[in-house]
Motif scaffolding. Structure first.
Motif, PDB file in Angstrom:
ATOM      1  N   HIS A 171       0.825  -1.206   0.000  1.00  0.00           N
ATOM      2  CA  HIS A 171       0.000   0.000   0.000  1.00  0.00           C
ATOM      3  C   HIS A 171       0.862   1.259   0.000  1.00  0.00           C
ATOM      4  CE1 HIS A 171      -3.024   2.802   2.004  1.00  0.00           C
ATOM      5  NE2 HIS A 171      -3.411   2.643   0.769  1.00  0.00           N
TER       6      HIS A 171
ATOM      7  N   HIS B 181       1.497   4.182  -3.167  1.00  0.00           N
ATOM      8  CA  HIS B 181       1.330   5.637  -3.010  1.00  0.00           C
ATOM      9  C   HIS B 181       2.652   6.392  -3.160  1.00  0.00           C
ATOM     10  CE1 HIS B 181      -2.868   6.202  -1.908  1.00  0.00           C
ATOM     11  NE2 HIS B 181      -2.798   5.037  -1.308  1.00  0.00           N
TER      12      HIS B 181
ATOM     13  N   HIS C  58      -6.169   9.232   5.425  1.00  0.00           N
ATOM     14  CA  HIS C  58      -5.479   8.710   4.243  1.00  0.00           C
ATOM     15  C   HIS C  58      -6.187   9.138   2.954  1.00  0.00           C
ATOM     16  CE1 HIS C  58      -3.287   6.087   1.601  1.00  0.00           C
ATOM     17  NE2 HIS C  58      -4.358   5.362   1.319  1.00  0.00           N
TER      18      HIS C  58
ATOM     19  N   HIS D 178      -8.863   5.958  -5.071  1.00  0.00           N
ATOM     20  CA  HIS D 178      -8.638   7.235  -4.389  1.00  0.00           C
ATOM     21  C   HIS D 178      -9.233   8.416  -5.150  1.00  0.00           C
ATOM     22  CE1 HIS D 178      -6.325   6.619  -0.712  1.00  0.00           C
ATOM     23  NE2 HIS D 178      -5.857   5.537  -1.293  1.00  0.00           N
TER      24      HIS D 178
ATOM     25  N   HIS E 223      -5.782   1.358  -7.519  1.00  0.00           N
ATOM     26  CA  HIS E 223      -5.851   1.962  -6.188  1.00  0.00           C
ATOM     27  C   HIS E 223      -5.797   3.488  -6.232  1.00  0.00           C
ATOM     28  CE1 HIS E 223      -5.767   1.918  -1.878  1.00  0.00           C
ATOM     29  NE2 HIS E 223      -4.746   2.770  -1.877  1.00  0.00           N
TER      30      HIS E 223
HETATM   31 ZN   LIG Z   1      -4.486   4.128  -0.398  1.00  0.00          ZN
END
Ligand SMILES: [Zn+2]
Length: 381
Positions: free
Chosen positions: A126, A130, A319, A168, A163
């Motif tokens: 994860h 990012h 987040h 997001h 993701h």
């Molecule tokens: Zn994330």
């Protein structure tokens, strides 16, 4: 300095927040540039409101940015990197303990291997997706391939796209980031919630294979090699270091270790979005409303905080508002974010793991089978 805020920078441009030092936040690399200017402007605007300033988000951004700037490297990256290093350091004793003929020692080896794999393949993957592990775009690319492909058995390109670009960028927007990829309506609730997740270690590389048709030949070849490398290294070490005599027992051990945290992994992914507000792609709210209405935090839990990371457990709201922050920085800005949202009478949604599990078990049809209703946030725009 923390990587990236592509969204942040676009908000500054569109919102005219010139006093915020955008340069200090530059550095997002190619993988993450898929989150384009157009999408970021779309995220901010809704219902044809054009370039209207997102003042609440800007104000909160300044508060968070101030805290991040005052934080040391250790707080911004060091703590999370250390946790990942510790997870790798657990592997040698885990392989050695798995060679024991004593049941308790063997089980301890399994647990160590399972925890280590969860930290690396969930938290590590994860953060890598990012770009939170490094300040260098080249290293971010490397870590994304290492964690997502070698350790996570998935394709870095599809993982980052799904993701970052979908989940997001379009959180809880119907047809885009509505978490529908997690739904398997044909499965009964008990099977979905407690049995099917155990197949994740097998399903993940198969799904990755299906994604390869959208990749270039060289990317597809790299992904296949990296995923194979990850599997083969663990298999080889179990045979040579742990002393497994038979391929089947070695593969079964790999499956059990890799599936150890699969059930909470599925739970966490559905608990924090499904059942909350869902938005129409044509009438999406501004980002701060989208995230505060469509994201939920679970309470702190020592095991899940370490294995999944704060950003996936108790700081999921933070987040989604600031996706480039590391787990530790999400935890550090949590009091600022929660206090700000409460002061502005915005939702700060929290619920316990057991309460969400009960809700999903009781309302499985409504939440996981039927299409979700669209929420219109009247009067908050
Ligand atoms: Zn994330």
């Amino acid at each position: 300095m923390q990587n990236v805020p592509e969204e942040w920078r676009e908000e500054q441009r569109a919102g005219g927040g010139g006093e915020v030092d955008a340069k200090a936040w530059e550095g997002r690399e190619a993988l993450f540039q898929i989150n384009t200017v157009k999408e970021n402007v779309e995220m901010m605007n809704e219902g044809g409101k054009g370039t209207e300033k997102e003042s609440l988000m800007m104000e909160l951004t300044r508060l968070v940015q101030k805290t991040v700037k005052e934080s040391s490297w250790w707080e911004r990256r060091g703590i999370d990197i250390t946790i990942l290093v510790l997870a790798f350091l657990l592997l040698p004793p885990a392989f050695l303990l798995l060679g024991s003929s004593q049941v308790l020692v063997f089980v301890l080896g399994m647990v160590l291997m399972g925890v280590s794999h969860a930290v690396i393949s969930i938290k590590g993957t994860h953060l890598a997706s990012h770009g939170s592990l490094s300040e260098s775009p080249a290293w971010d690319d490397f870590w994304a391939v290492f964690f997502i492909e070698v350790c996570g058995s998935f394709t870095a390109r599809a993982g980052v796209t799904g993701h970052i670009k979908m989940h997001h960028a379009h959180t809880n927007v119907i047809g885009l980031g509505d978490s529908s990829t997690w739904k398997i309506p044909c499965l009964p609730r008990s099977v979905y919630l407690f049995i099917a997740p155990l197949a994740i270690p097998i399903i993940t590389p198969l799904v990755a294979l299906g994604q390869l048709k959208d990749h270039s030949v060289s990317q597809a070849l790299r992904t296949v090699l990296m995923v194979f490398l990850g599997f083969y290294c663990q298999y080889w070490l179990l045979m040579r270091v742990s002393g497994f005599q038979c391929s089947y027992s070695s593969l079964l051990c790999m499956l059990l270790c890799r599936a150890m945290f699969s059930i909470p992994y599925i739970h966490v992914n559905i608990f924090q979005h499904i059942g909350l507000s869902m938005f129409s792609p044509t009438r999406r709210p501004k980002r701060i409303y989208q995230m505060t209405h469509g994201v939920l935090n679970l309470p702190r839990n020592p095991l899940l905080d370490w294995t999944f990371g704060h950003s996936l457990i108790n700081c999921h709201v933070e987040h989604h508002l600031f996706p480039f922050l590391s787990d530790n920085m999400c935890l550090k800005v949590k009091p600022i974010v929660s206090q700000y949202l409460k002061e502005k009478a915005l939702p700060y949604q929290e619920d316990t793991y057991l309460s969400r599990l009960q809700l999903f078990f009781q309302q499985y049809q409504e939440l996981m089978v039927f299409a979700p209703p669209i929420t219109e946030l009247v009067g908050v725009q």
